[in-house]
Write a protein that holds these residues in place. Structure first.
Motif, PDB file in Angstrom:
ATOM      1  N   ALA A  53       0.828  -1.203   0.000  1.00 53.27           N
ATOM      2  CA  ALA A  53       0.000   0.000   0.000  1.00 53.27           C
ATOM      3  C   ALA A  53       0.864   1.255   0.000  1.00 53.27           C
ATOM      4  O   ALA A  53       0.573   2.228  -0.711  1.00 53.27           O
ATOM      5  CB  ALA A  53      -0.937  -0.005   1.205  1.00 53.27           C
ATOM      6  N   THR A  54       1.943   1.243   0.789  1.00 51.36           N
ATOM      7  CA  THR A  54       2.843   2.401   0.825  1.00 51.36           C
ATOM      8  C   THR A  54       3.522   2.606  -0.529  1.00 51.36           C
ATOM      9  O   THR A  54       3.664   3.741  -1.005  1.00 51.36           O
ATOM     10  CB  THR A  54       3.910   2.214   1.915  1.00 51.36           C
ATOM     11  N   GLY A  55       3.929   1.502  -1.146  1.00 54.95           N
ATOM     12  CA  GLY A  55       4.546   1.612  -2.474  1.00 54.95           C
ATOM     13  C   GLY A  55       3.590   2.167  -3.506  1.00 54.95           C
ATOM     14  O   GLY A  55       3.962   3.010  -4.335  1.00 54.95           O
ATOM     15  N   ALA A  56       2.333   1.707  -3.485  1.00 53.45           N
ATOM     16  CA  ALA A  56       1.346   2.225  -4.443  1.00 53.45           C
ATOM     17  C   ALA A  56       1.063   3.701  -4.199  1.00 53.45           C
ATOM     18  O   ALA A  56       0.957   4.489  -5.140  1.00 53.45           O
ATOM     19  CB  ALA A  56       0.055   1.411  -4.341  1.00 53.45           C
ATOM     20  N   ALA A  57       0.955   4.098  -2.918  1.00 54.81           N
ATOM     21  CA  ALA A  57       0.723   5.503  -2.605  1.00 54.81           C
ATOM     22  C   ALA A  57       1.905   6.371  -3.030  1.00 54.81           C
ATOM     23  O   ALA A  57       1.736   7.483  -3.542  1.00 54.81           O
ATOM     24  CB  ALA A  57       0.456   5.671  -1.116  1.00 54.81           C
ATOM     25  N   THR A  58       3.123   5.856  -2.840  1.00 60.02           N
ATOM     26  CA  THR A  58       4.313   6.601  -3.265  1.00 60.02           C
ATOM     27  C   THR A  58       4.353   6.758  -4.777  1.00 60.02           C
ATOM     28  O   THR A  58       4.688   7.834  -5.299  1.00 60.02           O
ATOM     29  CB  THR A  58       5.581   5.876  -2.780  1.00 60.02           C
ATOM     30  N   ALA A  59       4.000   5.696  -5.492  1.00 57.64           N
ATOM     31  CA  ALA A  59       3.950   5.781  -6.953  1.00 57.64           C
ATOM     32  C   ALA A  59       2.914   6.807  -7.399  1.00 57.64           C
ATOM     33  O   ALA A  59       3.132   7.571  -8.353  1.00 57.64           O
ATOM     34  CB  ALA A  59       3.637   4.407  -7.540  1.00 57.64           C
ATOM     35  N   GLY A  60       1.770   6.837  -6.720  1.00 57.73           N
ATOM     36  CA  GLY A  60       0.756   7.836  -7.061  1.00 57.73           C
ATOM     37  C   GLY A  60       1.233   9.242  -6.796  1.00 57.73           C
ATOM     38  O   GLY A  60       0.955  10.165  -7.586  1.00 57.73           O
ATOM     39  N   ALA A  61       1.964   9.429  -5.697  1.00 57.07           N
ATOM     40  CA  ALA A  61       2.492  10.759  -5.392  1.00 57.07           C
ATOM     41  C   ALA A  61       3.498  11.210  -6.438  1.00 57.07           C
ATOM     42  O   ALA A  61       3.485  12.369  -6.885  1.00 57.07           O
ATOM     43  CB  ALA A  61       3.126  10.760  -3.999  1.00 57.07           C
ATOM     44  N   PHE A  62       4.377  10.309  -6.868  1.00 55.03           N
ATOM     45  CA  PHE A  62       5.350  10.657  -7.904  1.00 55.03           C
ATOM     46  C   PHE A  62       4.656  10.918  -9.243  1.00 55.03           C
ATOM     47  O   PHE A  62       5.064  11.803 -10.000  1.00 55.03           O
ATOM     48  CB  PHE A  62       6.387   9.540  -8.065  1.00 55.03           C
ATOM     49  N   ALA A  63       3.600  10.136  -9.538  1.00 58.97           N
ATOM     50  CA  ALA A  63       2.892  10.318 -10.819  1.00 58.97           C
ATOM     51  C   ALA A  63       2.142  11.638 -10.874  1.00 58.97           C
ATOM     52  O   ALA A  63       1.978  12.224 -11.948  1.00 58.97           O
ATOM     53  CB  ALA A  63       1.927   9.156 -11.039  1.00 58.97           C
ATOM     54  N   SER A  64       1.669  12.115  -9.736  1.00 68.30           N
ATOM     55  CA  SER A  64       0.893  13.361  -9.721  1.00 68.30           C
ATOM     56  C   SER A  64       1.756  14.590  -9.498  1.00 68.30           C
ATOM     57  O   SER A  64       1.266  15.715  -9.630  1.00 68.30           O
ATOM     58  CB  SER A  64      -0.168  13.303  -8.615  1.00 68.30           C
ATOM     59  N   ALA A  65       3.041  14.416  -9.169  1.00 68.08           N
ATOM     60  CA  ALA A  65       3.920  15.549  -8.890  1.00 68.08           C
ATOM     61  C   ALA A  65       4.414  16.163 -10.191  1.00 68.08           C
ATOM     62  O   ALA A  65       4.559  15.494 -11.211  1.00 68.08           O
ATOM     63  CB  ALA A  65       5.101  15.099  -8.038  1.00 68.08           C
ATOM     64  N   GLY A  66       4.654  17.458 -10.141  1.00 67.63           N
ATOM     65  CA  GLY A  66       5.215  18.148 -11.296  1.00 67.63           C
ATOM     66  C   GLY A  66       4.146  18.580 -12.289  1.00 67.63           C
ATOM     67  O   GLY A  66       2.967  18.236 -12.183  1.00 67.63           O
ATOM     68  N   GLN A  67       4.594  19.348 -13.275  1.00 66.74           N
ATOM     69  CA  GLN A  67       3.673  19.857 -14.291  1.00 66.74           C
ATOM     70  C   GLN A  67       3.261  18.781 -15.282  1.00 66.74           C
ATOM     71  O   GLN A  67       2.224  18.903 -15.935  1.00 66.74           O
ATOM     72  CB  GLN A  67       4.331  21.023 -15.049  1.00 66.74           C
ATOM     73  N   ARG A  68       4.041  17.747 -15.407  1.00 66.50           N
ATOM     74  CA  ARG A  68       3.741  16.680 -16.362  1.00 66.50           C
ATOM     75  C   ARG A  68       3.124  15.459 -15.680  1.00 66.50           C
ATOM     76  O   ARG A  68       3.202  14.349 -16.187  1.00 66.50           O
ATOM     77  CB  ARG A  68       5.001  16.255 -17.104  1.00 66.50           C
ATOM     78  N   GLY A  69       2.518  15.683 -14.522  1.00 65.81           N
ATOM     79  CA  GLY A  69       1.909  14.573 -13.806  1.00 65.81           C
ATOM     80  C   GLY A  69       0.737  13.973 -14.559  1.00 65.81           C
ATOM     81  O   GLY A  69      -0.057  14.681 -15.176  1.00 65.81           O
ATOM     82  N   ASP A  70       0.657  12.655 -14.531  1.00 65.98           N
ATOM     83  CA  ASP A  70      -0.419  11.929 -15.203  1.00 65.98           C
ATOM     84  C   ASP A  70      -1.507  11.610 -14.183  1.00 65.98           C
ATOM     85  O   ASP A  70      -1.296  10.821 -13.259  1.00 65.98           O
ATOM     86  CB  ASP A  70       0.132  10.648 -15.830  1.00 65.98           C
ATOM     87  N   SER A  71      -2.665  12.230 -14.341  1.00 64.77           N
ATOM     88  CA  SER A  71      -3.743  12.031 -13.372  1.00 64.77           C
ATOM     89  C   SER A  71      -4.306  10.615 -13.419  1.00 64.77           C
ATOM     90  O   SER A  71      -4.742  10.078 -12.392  1.00 64.77           O
ATOM     91  CB  SER A  71      -4.867  13.045 -13.628  1.00 64.77           C
ATOM     92  N   THR A  72      -4.288   9.991 -14.586  1.00 66.07           N
ATOM     93  CA  THR A  72      -4.814   8.632 -14.701  1.00 66.07           C
ATOM     94  C   THR A  72      -3.955   7.641 -13.916  1.00 66.07           C
ATOM     95  O   THR A  72      -4.459   6.809 -13.152  1.00 66.07           O
ATOM     96  CB  THR A  72      -4.892   8.209 -16.175  1.00 66.07           C
ATOM     97  N   ILE A  73      -2.638   7.724 -14.116  1.00 63.36           N
ATOM     98  CA  ILE A  73      -1.729   6.834 -13.391  1.00 63.36           C
ATOM     99  C   ILE A  73      -1.793   7.105 -11.895  1.00 63.36           C
ATOM    100  O   ILE A  73      -1.806   6.180 -11.068  1.00 63.36           O
ATOM    101  CB  ILE A  73      -0.296   6.991 -13.918  1.00 63.36           C
ATOM    102  N   ALA A  74      -1.849   8.390 -11.538  1.00 65.77           N
ATOM    103  CA  ALA A  74      -1.902   8.738 -10.121  1.00 65.77           C
ATOM    104  C   ALA A  74      -3.187   8.215  -9.477  1.00 65.77           C
ATOM    105  O   ALA A  74      -3.156   7.650  -8.377  1.00 65.77           O
ATOM    106  CB  ALA A  74      -1.815  10.259  -9.956  1.00 65.77           C
ATOM    107  N   GLY A  75      -4.312   8.383 -10.156  1.00 66.00           N
ATOM    108  CA  GLY A  75      -5.570   7.881  -9.620  1.00 66.00           C
ATOM    109  C   GLY A  75      -5.574   6.377  -9.466  1.00 66.00           C
ATOM    110  O   GLY A  75      -6.066   5.837  -8.458  1.00 66.00           O
ATOM    111  N   THR A  76      -5.005   5.685 -10.458  1.00 68.93           N
ATOM    112  CA  THR A  76      -4.932   4.221 -10.375  1.00 68.93           C
ATOM    113  C   THR A  76      -4.043   3.772  -9.214  1.00 68.93           C
ATOM    114  O   THR A  76      -4.369   2.832  -8.480  1.00 68.93           O
ATOM    115  CB  THR A  76      -4.388   3.654 -11.697  1.00 68.93           C
TER     116      THR A  76
END
Length: 202
Positions: A53-76
């Motif tokens: 769960a921590t790994g998935a949450a960390t991946a979501g945080a990295f995916a949503s960070a920055g101007q090029r964040g992917d909302s689909t990947i972050a939401g998943t």
């Protein structure tokens, strides 16, 4: 001619609305099955779910960070983290109170996120429908204008042909009359008309 859109079955409308509850309920049921098969109070299984769960949450945080964040990947990724956390608690806890509480919380959050997605989808669909209708109306207007223009051109061509035919008939009839002098017409400034020889019997 525009074809009527087929009427969709009520299940087609209801399935997306029930998806968040079905997903969280499935995770809860699987967690309780896991609980019944030896996961209750198992520290190793609980640690595994915490790490996942921590790994998935960390991946979501990295995916949503920055101007090029992917909302689909972050939401998943965040949805996966929530599901793993719910499954871990449902598998580790010895009663139903905490798993049900987390299930209710997870279902509420899932519906809140889904409602935002549904609003965006409806807005995009309405905008596309309005744009399509506007383009269709513009196209129909252009087609009507072109049809009127073509009809006017055809009518003018018919009238011109009828006038030319009547003029030719009038000139032919006038030329057949006795005493017709095409040279006098030419001197008067009219276009020259070929002389027609009239054969008369004396």
């Amino acid at each position: 001619m525009n074809e009527a859109l087929p009427h969709r079955h009520w299940l087609t409308h209801a399935a997306p609305k029930a998806a968040p509850a079905v997903a969280t309920s499935t995770v809860l049921i699987l967690g309780r099955i896991w609980n019944a098969n030896g996961a209750e109070h198992s520290t190793g299984n609980a640690a595994l779910m915490v790490v996942l769960a921590t790994g998935a949450a960390t991946a979501g945080a990295f995916a949503s960070a920055g101007q090029r964040g992917d909302s689909t990947i972050a939401g998943t990724a965040f949805a996966s983290a929530g599901g793993l956390a719910l499954a871990g608690v449902a598998g580790y806890a010895d009663g139903w109170s905490l798993p049900l509480l987390l299930w209710a919380l997870a279902t509420t959050v899932a519906y809140a996120l889904a409602a935002r997605h549904w609003r965006t989808g409806r807005r995009d669909t309405l905008a596309h429908r309005r744009h399509t209708e506007l383009r269709r109306e513009e196209q129909a207007h252009v087609e009507r204008v072109e049809a009127l223009r073509a009809g006017t051109q055809i009518q003018v061509a018919r009238e011109s042909a009828a006038y030319a035919e009547a003029l030719a008939a009038a000139i032919t009839t006038r030329a057949a009359l006795p005493g017709f002098n095409p040279t006098a017409l030419t001197h008067a400034g009219l276009p020259e008309i070929p002389a027609i020889e009239n054969t008369k019997e004396n």
